[in-house]
Scaffold this active site. Structure first.
Site, PDB file in Angstrom:
ATOM      1  CE  LYS A 191       1.856  -1.674 -16.538  1.00  0.00           C
ATOM      2  NZ  LYS A 191       0.880  -0.754 -15.972  1.00  0.00           N
ATOM      3  N   GLY A 214      -1.853  -2.862   0.365  1.00  0.00           N
ATOM      4  CA  GLY A 214      -0.821  -2.144  -0.401  1.00  0.00           C
ATOM      5  C   GLY A 214      -1.051  -0.651  -0.285  1.00  0.00           C
ATOM      6  CB  VAL A 215      -0.675   1.864   2.156  1.00  0.00           C
ATOM      7  CG1 VAL A 215      -2.107   1.532   2.522  1.00  0.00           C
ATOM      8  CG2 VAL A 215       0.308   1.206   3.125  1.00  0.00           C
ATOM      9  N   GLY A 216       1.051   1.940  -1.184  1.00  0.00           N
ATOM     10  CA  GLY A 216       2.081   2.662  -1.917  1.00  0.00           C
ATOM     11  C   GLY A 216       1.503   3.994  -2.359  1.00  0.00           C
ATOM     12  CB  VAL A 259      -2.525   3.838  -6.088  1.00  0.00           C
ATOM     13  CG1 VAL A 259      -4.039   3.858  -6.248  1.00  0.00           C
ATOM     14  CG2 VAL A 259      -1.858   4.153  -7.413  1.00  0.00           C
TER      15      VAL A 259
END
Ligand code: NAD
Length: 369
Positions: free
Chosen positions: A92, A192-194, A196
């Protein structure tokens, strides 16, 4: 406003102690004054293959926080690929800075040069704060990057496939908890509505679930509300709202001693990496509260499954094949719950055991090459 932030500061270790305690192979600090690049690349384990994992750009408050994040994230990638049956290791990268306004072509290309110097030991992709377009800049400096747009021979943004896998994981958890995997009429809170989270909301609403959403970025909220009719909740309600499923799809560490007592759900299953601030303590706290936890690195493997096709230069990319392989997350998740129950393990420890067994077995095979 509810303050649910908490750190593991008391557990902070010496630098090499932290790197060696989880047996990381390599940690590279990348600095470039000209472009302002400050990044850390961590390679955890390459027994199964080259390490692959996304690049995250985030305004970390301290360098230490960035290091801890990249070490945990890269370790998670090792287990994710191993459980998903992929021939990849875990790696990462994190870039310290604000993705909204803090990126430039020069900075990303400089990062690409650092990645290239690792000669394929680390293969990049996008994560929080990075886009397909950013991967194109990195590709200008190195072939060791995936998640490229299709016109560049890539497989595009893996997020929708990740979302499909998370959806499969939620259904498996529902099957385990209630005997049926139907989500029709069930309630899910997506934090979190990014890329994904928004796609997950699509799957959930299409199946007839009642979906609540929260995000710190107002335009993302508005987009999802317009597309799906999901209901917006306030920050204060995120943890305590009575729902069947809490789906963390923002950043990690949201399951901690401050939030777990507030939870009013029976299942936690989401996309975010490292949801448990402390694997043992917080995993046990969920069990004690009767909440079923679907290990993040098991159910969010869809993206990396999709990306593996990019490495297989022999055949053209097929989204259908990627989705078929990702669908297996449903069975894998149920198998992990069964193993956890049989062996009296926390679900994430059952999954890690499977991963470690595979890595050990394949590692022993290496001597026959
Ligand atoms: P993203 O950057 O597109 O979306 C993240 C969203 O979370 C953003 O809209 C952001 O505003 C929001 N957010 C940040 N802090 C928040 C908070 N405190 N409360 C509510 N919302 C908050 O990222 P993504 O690609 O959708 O990834 C989401 C999570 O899933 C990350 O943890 C990522 O590591 C993990 N993940 C992503 C993939 C993938 O394919 N993209 C694969 C595996 C895991």
């Amino acid at each position: 406003m509810l303050d649910v932030t908490i750190t593991n500061k008391e557990n902070e270790k010496e630098l090499f102690e932290e790197i060696s305690s989880n047996e990381h192979e390599l940690v590279l600090f990348c600095n470039d004054n000209a472009t302002g690049l400050k990044a850390i690349i961590a390679v955890h384990n390459t027994t199964l293959g080259p390490s692959l994992g996304g690049i995250r750009m985030w305004p970390y408050k301290t360098d230490r926080e960035a290091l801890t994040d990249v070490l945990r994230l890269s370790r998670g990638m090792t287990y994710k690929s191993a459980v998903a049956g992929l021939n990849l290791g875990g790696g990462k990268a994190v870039v310290i800075g604000n993705a909204r306004g803090g990126k430039s072509e020069a900075m990303l290309r400089r990062l690409g040069k650092f990645i290239n110097n690792l000669n394929g030991k680390y293969i990049a992709a996008e994560d929080v704060g990075m886009s397909e377009h950013d991967m194109e800049y990195i590709r200008m400096e190195t072939p060791f990057v995936t998640g490229l747009p299709d016109y560049q021979g890539g497989t595009g943004d893996p997020s929708p496939v990740t979302a499909f896998g998370v959806y499969m994981g939620i259904k498996a958890a529902m099957k385990k908890q209630s005997g049926s995997d139907s989500l029709s009429g069930k309630s899910v809170l997506v934090q979190g509505v990014g890329t994904v989270g928004s796609s997950l909301v699509d799957y959930l609403t299409k199946e007839g679930a009642k979906v609540y959403i929260y995000d710190i970025h107002e335009p993302s909220i508005q987009q999802v509300v317009k597309a799906t009719g999901a209901e917006v909740v306030s920050e204060d309600e995120v943890y305590s709202l009575p729902v069947d499923v809490y789906a963390p799809c923002a950043l990690g560490g949201t399951l901690n001693p401050k939030t777990i007592p507030l939870l009013n759900c029976s299942i936690v299953a989401g996309a975010a990496n490292n949801q448990l601030l402390d694997d043992e303590r917080d995993g046990q706290a969920l069990v004690d509260r009767g909440i079923l936890y679907a290990p993040d690195f098991v159910i969010n493997a869809g993206g990396i499954i999709n990306i593996t096709q990019e490495l297989d230069k022999g055949r053209p990319y097929s989204r259908e094949r990627a989705l078929m392989q990702t669908e297996k997350i449903y069975d894998t998740t149920l198998a992990i719950f069964a193993k956890a129950e049989q062996e009296k393990l926390l679900a994430q420890n059952a999954a890690m055991k499977i991963a470690k067994e595979r890595i050990d077995a394949i590692g022993k095979n290496m001597r026959y090459r």
